[in-house]
Scaffold this motif. Structure first.
Motif, PDB file in Angstrom:
ATOM      1  N   LYS A 142       1.785  15.778   2.158  1.00 15.63           N
ATOM      2  CA  LYS A 142       3.030  16.504   2.424  1.00 15.63           C
ATOM      3  C   LYS A 142       4.224  15.561   2.590  1.00 15.63           C
ATOM      4  O   LYS A 142       5.367  15.943   2.302  1.00 15.63           O
ATOM      5  N   ILE A 143       3.969  14.334   3.046  1.00 14.61           N
ATOM      6  CA  ILE A 143       5.058  13.385   3.220  1.00 14.61           C
ATOM      7  C   ILE A 143       5.611  12.963   1.866  1.00 14.61           C
ATOM      8  O   ILE A 143       6.831  12.948   1.644  1.00 14.61           O
ATOM      9  N   ARG A 153       2.069  10.916  15.389  1.00 12.50           N
ATOM     10  CA  ARG A 153       3.079  10.348  14.485  1.00 12.50           C
ATOM     11  C   ARG A 153       3.783  11.525  13.813  1.00 12.50           C
ATOM     12  O   ARG A 153       3.129  12.410  13.263  1.00 12.50           O
ATOM     13  N   VAL A 154       5.107  11.538  13.879  1.00 11.30           N
ATOM     14  CA  VAL A 154       5.900  12.586  13.233  1.00 11.30           C
ATOM     15  C   VAL A 154       6.814  11.931  12.208  1.00 11.30           C
ATOM     16  O   VAL A 154       7.630  11.077  12.563  1.00 11.30           O
ATOM     17  N   SER A 171       0.808  -1.225   0.000  1.00 10.94           N
ATOM     18  CA  SER A 171       0.000   0.000   0.000  1.00 10.94           C
ATOM     19  C   SER A 171       0.837   1.269   0.000  1.00 10.94           C
ATOM     20  O   SER A 171       0.518   2.235  -0.705  1.00 10.94           O
ATOM     21  N   THR A 172       1.931   1.290   0.777  1.00 11.33           N
ATOM     22  CA  THR A 172       2.746   2.502   0.835  1.00 11.33           C
ATOM     23  C   THR A 172       3.444   2.767  -0.495  1.00 11.33           C
ATOM     24  O   THR A 172       3.469   3.896  -0.983  1.00 11.33           O
ATOM     25  N   GLY A 198       5.602   2.863   7.095  1.00 14.18           N
ATOM     26  CA  GLY A 198       4.462   2.837   6.184  1.00 14.18           C
ATOM     27  C   GLY A 198       3.710   4.147   6.385  1.00 14.18           C
ATOM     28  O   GLY A 198       3.155   4.384   7.453  1.00 14.18           O
ATOM     29  N   PHE A 199       3.716   5.008   5.379  1.00 12.98           N
ATOM     30  CA  PHE A 199       3.250   6.373   5.608  1.00 12.98           C
ATOM     31  C   PHE A 199       1.984   6.744   4.848  1.00 12.98           C
ATOM     32  O   PHE A 199       1.490   7.869   4.979  1.00 12.98           O
TER      33      PHE A 199
END
Length: 326
Positions: free
Chosen positions: A286-287, A198-199, A13-14, A275-276
């Motif tokens: 933005k990631i 989460r950062v 998925s990521t 996994g973002f």
């Protein structure tokens, strides 16, 4: 324009989410799809210190032709000995090239910050300035029962490796059902009640997302609210930068809890291959944009340092170059 190679599973998925974002920006890239390696009819590679050439069916990848790499390459058991051996072999070769190349890599293999060893991982995080909840690995069921029975705030179980697993609250009733005596070591951690944060650190950027949930582990429960508009305490921002400097990682996902009792931030984990996609879609992609910026940046900070530069000062672990003196 920089020539980028993505390495990973197209069905994950990521990776598929990042590919979708690159396509939406009409950005050109190549992808070495590990799914094809597990099912291809023809597979071949040539490897030297300066170059790696991989042929998968009609596709040919010459690593020396690329300016940067984004990798989500990992091994998992396919259930067939021949396929497992092929995937294990190629991942070893790819990781060897990516770890030592002078080119930009997100993220370099073998720089995981001890994520697969939670004991060492906690020590590293604390040494960088994070506040980490009390974490214990115990193989004595009687001691576990006593700890939980005497603590009203509670404990949670966590995986002792880097494998994703649901975090669960241990109740007194559950503790009393544990067989007495010696058991397989169990990793438990003091439960911190409050919001999750989460950062994602992408280079110099720190992109937070607050998550509010009544579940112990929001990944497996209902999310009541989320927001990217949250201020990161200076102390935690500095600690994350220190962690990046210590590990050499340029892309990390930090997990925090904000205590509902006193508002203090507690660091739970630093993910070296996060996994973002879930978080990315809730913070206006933005990631993904930050990752793209990092991949095409003409910046020596994302290039590989000499191996000796990772020698630790003072309390840092000293790593000796395998190539001897230069």
């Amino acid at each position: 324009m920089s020539k980028i190679l993505l390495i990973g599973y197209s069905t994950e998925s990521t990776m598929s989410s990042f590919v979708e974002y690159l396509d939406s920006k009409s950005f050109s890239y190549d992808i070495l799809d590990l799914c094809k390696i597990t099912s291809c009819n023809f597979f071949h590679y040539n490897y030297s210190f300066k170059d790696l050439r991989i042929s998968v069916n009609e596709d040919v990848f010459r690593f020396s032709e690329y300016d940067a790499f984004f990798t989500r390459g990992y091994y998992y058991d396919h259930g067939e000995i021949a396929v497992n051996r092929r995937l294990s072999d190629i991942m070893s070769v790819i990781n060897g090239y990516l770890h030592f190349t002078q080119k930009r890599v997100i993220n370099r293999p073998n720089m995981r910050g001890f994520n697969g060893n939670k004991f060492a991982h906690s020590i590293l995080m604390e040494s960088c300035g994070f506040r980490v909840p009390t974490t214990l690995t115990i193989g004595d069921s009687d001691l576990i029962i006593k700890l939980i029975a005497d603590d009203l705030e509670g404990w949670v179980t966590k995986p002792s490796s880097g494998i994703r697993c649901e975090i669960k609250h241990i109740t007194k009733q559950q503790a009393s059902q544990i067989s007495t005596g010696v058991i397989n070591p169990l990793l438990i951690q003091k439960r911190i009640k409050g919001d999750d944060v989460r950062v994602h650190c992408v280079g110099e950027k720190q992109l937070p997302l607050m998550i509010r949930s009544s579940s112990v582990d929001y990944r497996y429960g209902k999310i009541d609210e989320y927001s990217p508009d949250i201020d990161i305490p200076t102390s935690q921002s500095v600690a994350m930068k220190q962690y990046q400097r210590r590990t050499g990682l340029n892309f990390i996902g930090f997990d925090f809890k904000i205590s509902e009792l006193d508002g203090m931030w507690y660091a739970l984990e630093a993910n070296p291959m996060p996994g973002f996609d879930f978080f990315d879609r809730r913070c206006d992609r933005k990631i993904s944009q930050a990752l793209l910026d990092l991949l095409i940046a003409d910046d020596s900070s994302v290039r590989h340092k000499k191996f000796e530069e990772y020698s630790m000062e003072k309390d840092r672990i000293k790593i000796i170059s395998p190539f001897g003196k230069r």
